[in-house]
Enzyme design. Structure first.
Site, PDB file in Angstrom:
ATOM      1  N   TYR A   1      -4.689  27.273  -9.169  1.00 51.41           N
ATOM      2  CA  TYR A   1      -5.460  26.218  -9.833  1.00 51.41           C
ATOM      3  C   TYR A   1      -6.845  26.123  -9.186  1.00 51.41           C
ATOM      4  O   TYR A   1      -6.953  25.944  -7.978  1.00 51.41           O
ATOM      5  CB  TYR A   1      -4.704  24.895  -9.734  1.00 51.41           C
ATOM      6  CG  TYR A   1      -5.442  23.741 -10.330  1.00 51.41           C
ATOM      7  CD1 TYR A   1      -5.923  23.785 -11.628  1.00 51.41           C
ATOM      8  CD2 TYR A   1      -5.670  22.593  -9.593  1.00 51.41           C
ATOM      9  CE1 TYR A   1      -6.615  22.721 -12.178  1.00 51.41           C
ATOM     10  CE2 TYR A   1      -6.347  21.517 -10.135  1.00 51.41           C
ATOM     11  CZ  TYR A   1      -6.822  21.595 -11.427  1.00 51.41           C
ATOM     12  OH  TYR A   1      -7.509  20.543 -11.950  1.00 51.41           O
TER      13      TYR A   1
ATOM     14  N   ASP B   1       2.750  25.369  -3.988  1.00 48.43           N
ATOM     15  CA  ASP B   1       2.491  24.539  -5.165  1.00 48.43           C
ATOM     16  C   ASP B   1       3.437  25.036  -6.255  1.00 48.43           C
ATOM     17  O   ASP B   1       3.233  26.091  -6.843  1.00 48.43           O
ATOM     18  CB  ASP B   1       1.024  24.676  -5.587  1.00 48.43           C
ATOM     19  CG  ASP B   1       0.684  23.831  -6.815  1.00 48.43           C
ATOM     20  OD1 ASP B   1       1.609  23.450  -7.552  1.00 48.43           O
ATOM     21  OD2 ASP B   1      -0.529  23.585  -7.045  1.00 48.43           O
TER      22      ASP B   1
ATOM     23  N   ARG C   1       0.839  -1.203   0.000  1.00 46.77           N
ATOM     24  CA  ARG C   1       0.000   0.000   0.000  1.00 46.77           C
ATOM     25  C   ARG C   1       0.876   1.256   0.000  1.00 46.77           C
ATOM     26  O   ARG C   1       0.770   2.051  -0.905  1.00 46.77           O
ATOM     27  CB  ARG C   1      -0.998   0.015   1.147  1.00 46.77           C
ATOM     28  CG  ARG C   1      -1.980   1.183   0.975  1.00 46.77           C
ATOM     29  CD  ARG C   1      -3.158   1.128   1.904  1.00 46.77           C
ATOM     30  NE  ARG C   1      -2.721   1.188   3.277  1.00 46.77           N
ATOM     31  CZ  ARG C   1      -3.037   0.300   4.207  1.00 46.77           C
ATOM     32  NH1 ARG C   1      -3.831  -0.712   3.905  1.00 46.77           N
ATOM     33  NH2 ARG C   1      -2.586   0.418   5.433  1.00 46.77           N
TER      34      ARG C   1
HETATM   35  C1  LIG Z   1      -0.864  24.074 -10.369  1.00 47.63           C
HETATM   36  C2  LIG Z   1      -1.642  22.814 -10.191  1.00 47.63           C
HETATM   37  N1  LIG Z   1      -1.750  22.266  -8.983  1.00 47.63           N
HETATM   38  C3  LIG Z   1      -2.449  21.132  -8.779  1.00 47.63           C
HETATM   39  C4  LIG Z   1      -3.082  20.478  -9.820  1.00 47.63           C
HETATM   40  C5  LIG Z   1      -3.826  19.206  -9.564  1.00 47.63           C
HETATM   41  O1  LIG Z   1      -3.047  18.127  -9.996  1.00 47.63           O
HETATM   42  P1  LIG Z   1      -3.645  16.742 -10.535  1.00 47.63           P
HETATM   43  O2  LIG Z   1      -4.453  17.046 -11.753  1.00 47.63           O
HETATM   44  O3  LIG Z   1      -2.421  15.917 -10.789  1.00 47.63           O
HETATM   45  O4  LIG Z   1      -4.492  16.192  -9.445  1.00 47.63           O
HETATM   46  C6  LIG Z   1      -3.002  21.003 -11.102  1.00 47.63           C
HETATM   47  C7  LIG Z   1      -3.699  20.345 -12.218  1.00 47.63           C
HETATM   48  O5  LIG Z   1      -3.949  20.924 -13.260  1.00 47.63           O
HETATM   49  C8  LIG Z   1      -2.268  22.207 -11.303  1.00 47.63           C
HETATM   50  O6  LIG Z   1      -2.160  22.771 -12.518  1.00 47.63           O
END
Ligand SMILES: Cc1ncc(COP(=O)(O)O)c(C=O)c1O
Length: 370
Positions: free
Chosen positions: A99, A171, A46
């Site tokens: 996002y 992020d 897992r």
């Molecule tokens: C800047 C950013 N963070 C997070 C995500 C989410 O990632 P995932 O689609 O891999 O879940 C995205 C997806 O487009 C993104 O562009």
């Protein structure tokens, strides 16, 4: 060794049994015990898949962190991280731009679990300072941030957040470790949608967290992944490791093409790109981002959604699809995807620059915009 070397060799991920320079894909979910009822290595796949340490070592090295954890998507990584920091009664500072799925999830999560949240323009240090409270546990933001590529000064935010007893998580999906190392700038945690540049070929969904310190939140995150089970599949982990080997050549080329395209496109449309002097946080980007400004930019076509969508229909090289960071160039009308309450301008087209020849990409946009 330099990050380029670590990535290209996947940190020497040579199979101990056979010497294979590409590791096998460990599909087994469970592992046999010997006569003494002892395990030779993992017990149950897992979160104890033998390919995980290989991938996580590379991620931790590229970001300069104390450890890394892979997840089955960027959303799984982001939501685990935010939950690990917060409990009812705490306060979160969330970004105004970023996002949209993360922004929406934060609102729902905070409303349901009694977490106070302020949505702040994190490019404004004074706004972040004013929003900090004694109960603020976390400042979360994306840089450069979808889809207007706002660049937040990570070192400055870390300083004010830490002084107030809060931690910061970034992020860094669109900056990638090629262009920004948030932990070295003071961040406590870095998150990636590894679906994008780290995987790099639009064929694997994955997420990653990298921590600066082996601290209380990191212990909680390891437990959460083990107990809650958001575990990356072995095939996906293998694809991610494979993709990261070419991270530097891909991203460096994508950034070079993006910067040149941004300059050439300025004559045809509004261009939003951190590498342009016209970008509101260009000075921060030039200081914070190393070796380039990334492969993401946006165009303002003018004429609202109708004109933007008409431009998309005329494109022949750019592929109209969501997501970003792959080898093929993608175009997306974000307002159509984000729905009626979107703050994204209706004439904005998001461009993810791939590895095609720059002239083909420019000519295609030029004919579509004409
Ligand atoms: C800047 C950013 N963070 C997070 C995500 C989410 O990632 P995932 O689609 O891999 O879940 C995205 C997806 O487009 C993104 O562009």
């Amino acid at each position: 060794m330099k990050p380029e070397t670590l990535a290209a060799q996947a940190m020497h991920a040579i199979d101990r049994e056979t010497g294979a320079i590409v590791p096998p894909i460990p599909l087994a979910t469970t592992y046999a015990r010997d006569d003494r009822y002892a395990l030779r290595g993992p017990m149950y796949a897992r979160d104890d898949n033998p390919i995980y340490p290989a991938v996580e070592r590379v991620l931790a090295a590229l970001e300069g962190g104390a450890g890394a954890l892979v997840f089955p998507s960027g959303m799984a990584a982001a939501t685990a991280a935010i939950r690990a920091y917060l409990k009812p009664g705490d306060h979160l500072i969330a970004p105004r731009v970023g996002y949209f799925a993360v922004r929406h999830w934060i609102q729902r999560f905070c409303a349901k679990w009694g977490v106070a949240v302020d949505t702040v323009d994190t490019t404004r240090l004074d706004a972040v300072r004013a929003a900090l409270r004694p109960t603020t546990r976390l400042v979360w933001f994306e840089s450069p941030a979808n889809p207007t590529w706002d660049v937040t000064d990570i070192a400055a935010i870390a300083e004010v957040a830490h002084a107030a007893g809060a931690r910061i998580a970034v992020d860094s999906t669109c900056a990638t470790p090629v262009h920004t190392r948030p932990l070295a700038l003071g961040a406590d945690l870095v998150m990636h949608s590894a679906t994008k540049y780290l995987g790099g070929h639009s064929d694997v969904l994955a997420g990653a967290l990298i921590t600066k310190a082996d601290d209380d939140v990191w212990a909680e995150l390891k437990l959460m992944r083990h107990d809650e089970g958001p575990c990356l599949g072995p095939m996906e982990a293998w694809l991610l490791l494979r993709g990261m080997r070419t991270l530097f050549v891909r991203v460096e080329k994508q950034s070079r093409t993006a910067l040149s395209l941004a300059h050439r496109l300025e004559a045809l449309a509004g261009v939003i790109y951190p590498g342009l002097a016209s970008h509101p946080q260009h000075a921060v980007a030039a200081r914070q981002m190393t070796g380039g400004f990334g492969g993401m930019m946006s165009l303002r076509t003018g004429g609202g959604a109708e004109r933007a969508l008409a431009v998309v229909r005329k494109l022949r090289v750019w592929v109209p699809a969501t997501s970003l960071g792959g080898v093929e160039s993608l175009v997306e009308h974000r307002a159509s995807v984000e729905g009626p309450d979107t703050p994204t301008p209706s004439d904005l087209l998001r461009l993810s620059v791939g590895l095609e020849h720059e002239d083909d990409l420019f000519d295609d946009l030029a004919q579509a915009l004409s």
